[in-house]
Design an enzyme around this catalytic site. Structure first.
Site, PDB file in Angstrom:
ATOM      1  N   ASN A   1       0.636  -1.149   0.156  1.00 47.55           N
ATOM      2  CA  ASN A   1       0.031  -0.052   0.010  1.00 47.55           C
ATOM      3  C   ASN A   1       0.846   1.302  -0.110  1.00 47.55           C
ATOM      4  O   ASN A   1       1.440   1.462   1.026  1.00 47.55           O
ATOM      5  CB  ASN A   1      -0.784  -0.220   1.292  1.00 47.55           C
ATOM      6  CG  ASN A   1      -1.573   1.313   1.515  1.00 47.55           C
ATOM      7  OD1 ASN A   1      -1.933   2.144   0.513  1.00 47.55           O
ATOM      8  ND2 ASN A   1      -2.261   1.312   2.710  1.00 47.55           N
TER       9      ASN A   1
ATOM     10  N   HIS B   1      -9.431   0.670   5.531  1.00 46.41           N
ATOM     11  CA  HIS B   1      -7.948   0.874   6.234  1.00 46.41           C
ATOM     12  C   HIS B   1      -8.213   1.856   7.349  1.00 46.41           C
ATOM     13  O   HIS B   1      -9.067   2.547   7.193  1.00 46.41           O
ATOM     14  CB  HIS B   1      -6.927   1.510   5.000  1.00 46.41           C
ATOM     15  CG  HIS B   1      -5.661   1.469   5.568  1.00 46.41           C
ATOM     16  ND1 HIS B   1      -5.066   2.468   6.679  1.00 46.41           N
ATOM     17  CD2 HIS B   1      -4.425   0.597   5.467  1.00 46.41           C
ATOM     18  CE1 HIS B   1      -3.895   2.328   6.797  1.00 46.41           C
ATOM     19  NE2 HIS B   1      -3.403   1.128   6.153  1.00 46.41           N
TER      20      HIS B   1
ATOM     21  N   GLY C   1       3.074   1.566  10.741  1.00 47.70           N
ATOM     22  CA  GLY C   1       4.071   2.902  10.570  1.00 47.70           C
ATOM     23  C   GLY C   1       4.676   3.292  11.943  1.00 47.70           C
ATOM     24  O   GLY C   1       5.518   4.256  11.822  1.00 47.70           O
TER      25      GLY C   1
ATOM     26  N   SER D   1       4.149  -2.503  10.063  1.00 48.81           N
ATOM     27  CA  SER D   1       5.550  -2.812  10.648  1.00 48.81           C
ATOM     28  C   SER D   1       6.144  -4.004   9.821  1.00 48.81           C
ATOM     29  O   SER D   1       7.162  -4.506  10.599  1.00 48.81           O
ATOM     30  CB  SER D   1       6.096  -2.341  11.791  1.00 48.81           C
ATOM     31  OG  SER D   1       5.628  -0.913  12.087  1.00 48.81           O
TER      32      SER D   1
HETATM   33  C1  PEP Z   1      -0.336   0.004   6.158  1.00 46.89           C
HETATM   34  O1  PEP Z   1      -0.528   1.193   6.205  1.00 46.89           O
HETATM   35  O2  PEP Z   1      -1.368  -0.978   5.772  1.00 46.89           O
HETATM   36  C2  PEP Z   1       0.589  -0.702   6.852  1.00 46.89           C
HETATM   37  C3  PEP Z   1       1.127  -1.903   7.221  1.00 46.89           C
HETATM   38  O3  PEP Z   1       1.897   0.353   6.816  1.00 46.89           O
HETATM   39  P1  PEP Z   1       3.250  -0.120   7.350  1.00 46.89           P
HETATM   40  O4  PEP Z   1       3.916  -1.294   6.889  1.00 46.89           O
HETATM   41  O5  PEP Z   1       4.134   1.131   7.149  1.00 46.89           O
HETATM   42  O6  PEP Z   1       3.344  -0.121   9.043  1.00 46.89           O
END
Ligand code: PEP
Length: 249
Positions: free
Chosen positions: A9, A93, A169, A209
């Site tokens: 994403n 989301h 994130g 993450s």
């Molecule tokens: C996301 O936004 O769906 C997500 C999992 O972000 P990240 O991998 O950066 O934590």
């Protein structure tokens, strides 16, 4: 055998130049057995579809509207996404749920719109840190699941992503035990609602993450069928090893 899926994403990141990452990712995309989906910003969908087809990469959008058309300035419909040649759309989301006050009912309608347009929705669920600390994660997941998933889920038309909001994130990742607990719970809930045959085939992605160095551990869980990846999907050099870890799992 459930499909394995690595979905990226890109959120509101990247202009046309970023599509070079698709070419860089191409060589690590397995010929079969693992589906790789990139969800770029909507203005890049057309070009991304053209580039990604020969690379065996599927393209998805990050959201769609809950109605098929109308006076909704700035929004895009599932039909428009399908018209671009995309195959998937993320719905629910946590950034949409939190910042745009999207409810489970909205998410459910969006998933139905996705189906009507011939897209596969990736339906996101996940608890906040407050919920996690209050010990009510499974209650919230059950409520989100029952409210966000339409009744017409089949073995092949839906992907579910568990994304704890506090892990998105932040660099904080739940323990493997926590991931297993929620994914096993989701599978059990799907089984009681849609029956074992259907539930066994629905891919469950973990998101929050995921990086090259934790992917293999996360993918070792029986009910984790892949990942929804934000930050680490922007560069092929970060996302490629995650795809490779999934293929090897
Ligand atoms: C996301 O936004 O769906 C997500 C999992 O972000 P990240 O991998 O950066 O934590």
């Amino acid at each position: 055998m459930r499909p394995k899926i690595a979905a990226g994403n890109w959120k509101m990141n990247g202009t046309a130049a970023a599509l070079a990452e698709l070419n860089a990712l191409g060589p690590v995309v397995p010929a079969s057995g693992t589906t790789v989906i990139i969800c770029p910003p909507a203005p890049l969908l057309f070009r991304a579809v053209d580039l990604a087809g020969p690379l065996n990469i599927a393209i998805g959008a990050q959201d769609c509207h809950a109605e098929p058309k109308g006076a909704f300035t700035g929004d895009i419909s599932a039909g428009m996404i399908a018209d671009c040649g995309a195959s998937h759309v993320i719905v629910g989301h946590s950034e949409r749920r939190d910042r745009y006050s999207e409810t489970n009912a909205n998410v459910r309608q969006k998933a139905e719109q996705a189906w009507r347009a011939g897209l596969t929705p990736i339906i996101c669920l996940g608890e906040s840190l407050d919920v996690r600390e209050a010990g009510t994660t499974l209650d919230i997941i059950a409520t989100q699941l029952s409210g966000s998933l339409p009744d017409d889920v089949t073995a092949t038309n839906t992907v579910v992503a568990y994304e704890p909001i506090w892990a998105i994130g932040t660099g904080k990742v739940p323990t493997l035990e926590q991931i297993i607990e929620v994914h096993d719970f989701i599978r059990a809930q799907l089984t009681s609602r849609f029956g074992a045959e259907t539930a066994q085939m629905i891919p469950l992605l973990y998101g929050g993450s995921v990086k090259a160095d934790n992917a293999a551990t996360i993918f070792s869980a029986e009910n984790v069928d892949g990942a929804l990846v934000g930050g680490a999907s922007l560069k092929a050099s970060d996302f490629g090893p995650i795809v490779t870890a999934l293929a090897a799992s």
